[in-house]
Design a protein around this motif. Structure first.
Motif, PDB file in Angstrom:
ATOM      1  N   LEU A  33       0.830  -1.204   0.000  1.00 51.47           N
ATOM      2  CA  LEU A  33       0.000   0.000   0.000  1.00 51.47           C
ATOM      3  C   LEU A  33       0.867   1.258   0.000  1.00 51.47           C
ATOM      4  N   VAL A  34       1.879   1.275   0.848  1.00 45.81           N
ATOM      5  CA  VAL A  34       2.760   2.446   0.910  1.00 45.81           C
ATOM      6  C   VAL A  34       3.458   2.660  -0.424  1.00 45.81           C
ATOM      7  N   LEU A  35       3.959   1.585  -1.029  1.00 45.40           N
ATOM      8  CA  LEU A  35       4.631   1.708  -2.330  1.00 45.40           C
ATOM      9  C   LEU A  35       3.665   2.194  -3.409  1.00 45.40           C
ATOM     10  N   ALA A  36       2.425   1.703  -3.370  1.00 42.94           N
ATOM     11  CA  ALA A  36       1.439   2.131  -4.358  1.00 42.94           C
ATOM     12  C   ALA A  36       1.159   3.628  -4.229  1.00 42.94           C
ATOM     13  N   LEU A  37       1.084   4.122  -3.012  1.00 41.54           N
ATOM     14  CA  LEU A  37       0.841   5.554  -2.806  1.00 41.54           C
ATOM     15  C   LEU A  37       2.032   6.390  -3.261  1.00 41.54           C
ATOM     16  N   VAL A  38       3.230   5.853  -3.074  1.00 44.94           N
ATOM     17  CA  VAL A  38       4.425   6.559  -3.558  1.00 44.94           C
ATOM     18  C   VAL A  38       4.395   6.634  -5.085  1.00 44.94           C
ATOM     19  N   ILE A  39       4.033   5.537  -5.737  1.00 46.78           N
ATOM     20  CA  ILE A  39       3.930   5.525  -7.204  1.00 46.78           C
ATOM     21  C   ILE A  39       2.875   6.517  -7.671  1.00 46.78           C
ATOM     22  N   GLU A  40       1.791   6.642  -6.889  1.00 47.90           N
ATOM     23  CA  GLU A  40       0.727   7.596  -7.224  1.00 47.90           C
ATOM     24  C   GLU A  40       1.098   9.032  -6.846  1.00 47.90           C
ATOM     25  N   ARG A  41       2.302   9.218  -6.311  1.00 48.00           N
ATOM     26  CA  ARG A  41       2.809  10.525  -5.889  1.00 48.00           C
ATOM     27  C   ARG A  41       2.006  11.126  -4.742  1.00 48.00           C
TER      28      ARG A  41
END
Length: 356
Positions: A252-260
């Motif tokens: 989840l954290v990585l996905a939010l980082v990818i989504e900026r």
């Protein structure tokens, strides 16, 4: 306790098992369990009926564990190992909510483990007098299924799924499988192979309540994220995933980082990390980084795809330093791993790609 009765028939075995193994709390567990299940179904009576039917059907893999059989207390599938540890943690936290002593290792503390769900169920068991077995195998899984169906219904409606598409989505949520059964049918002439490509499939999610709980939280997080709900609600939902299933938390954290979404991801990461602190041992990692381990073991393990010639090739290329060949064979393995596990869900990825 030593059982001295004379055993002559299978009925004698069953009677002895019930006498010595059956949980006998002050409140009748069957009645209390039934009341809680009825209350849950009443609260969620308006959710998608097909989704509820599919979800409750998937619980058949879990429902009969923890019941006294003729041979004693029965556990089926991975519950013969995994669930016993979870049940011991739940019982421990029900008895001692502020103790982190390991319930199975004398003198040791619980360390580097995400026990959030076990702690929560321990407190619920303490407050309601429901036994850990009732909570873990029946009451809480039904509650999770109801929350999952409810969250999916809202999410699919927001994404403009029609009635037919919603039914298909609900069905695939609980019954979509890998391609392992095709391989087993062709090679072994049997129907099976659920974990042939390593990952357990949707029908087995209830066998791992922490995993199912993390999926429920991710669905609701995604729904509230799309509908732009209060950011504090998103932070709460994201952070409490950490002590329940740390792998889902990291994704989840990585996905939010990818989504900026850097501020949101940082807030969730910091609070989630704080929730994990009580069990983190300094100098030790709760995660192990081993790239392509799943690919190598997929070829090595007889209970998985098992292609020993590919496993030998990987070992040979590693030892000889042939980087290009190693990258190539691991790329092939990654492709087999993804396609094999996704199964029919691969069509959904193709449809999304063509629409974009």
């Amino acid at each position: 306790q030593i059982i001295s009765e004379t055993i002559t028939t299978s009925q004698d075995i069953q009677d002895i098992a019930k006498k010595y193994l059956k949980d006998q709390p002050s409140t009748n567990q069957n009645v209390l369990e039934g009341l809680f299940l009825l209350l849950i179904l009443i609260i969620f009576r308006s959710i998608n009926k097909w989704g509820l039917i599919f979800g409750l059907t998937s619980l058949m893999t879990l429902w009969f564990s923890g019941k006294v059989q003729g041979f004693g207390l029965g556990f089926f599938g991975p519950n013969g190992h995994d669930a016993l540890f979870h049940l011991s943690l739940i019982r421990h936290f029900a008895d001692s909510p502020f103790s982190l002593s390991h319930p199975q290792l004398a003198g040791q503390l619980i360390s580097n483990y995400h026990f959030g769900l076990d702690y929560f169920l321990g407190i619920i068991s303490r407050l309601t007098t429901l036994s850990p077995i009732s909570l873990y195998f029946r009451v809480f899984p039904v509650l999770l299924i109801c929350f999952l169906v409810s969250g999916l219904s809202r999410l699919l409606k927001f994404l403009n799924f029609d009635s037919h598409q919603t039914k298909v989505a609900m069905f695939l949520t609980f019954f979509a499988s890998s391609l392992g059964w095709i391989y087993s049918l062709i090679v072994n002439r049997t129907l099976g192979g659920e974990s042939l490509f390593w990952a357990n499939q949707a029908i087995s999610y209830p066998l791992n309540p922490p995993l199912l709980a993390s999926l429920v939280l991710l669905v609701w997080f995604y729904y509230f994220y799309l509908t732009k709900k209060n950011i504090f609600l998103l932070i709460f939902l994201g952070a409490i995933i950490a002590p329940i299933k740390v792998y889902a938390f990291i994704l989840l954290v990585l996905a939010l980082v990818i989504e900026r979404k850097f501020k949101l991801s940082l807030a969730i990461f910091l609070i989630g990390a704080m929730l994990l602190l009580p069990t983190i041992t300094l100098g030790q990692s709760i995660l192990q980084v081993n790239p392509f381990w799943f690919i190598k073991s997929l070829f090595e393990s007889p209970d998985h795809l098992y292609l020993p010639w590919l496993a030998q090739a990987i070992q040979t290329y590693q030892n000889s330093g042939k980087l290009i060949q190693l990258v190539l064979i691991n790329t092939i393995g990654l492709f087999l791993f993804l396609i094999g596990n996704f199964g029919i869900r691969t069509l959904g990825l193709f449809q999304r790609t063509t629409k974009d």
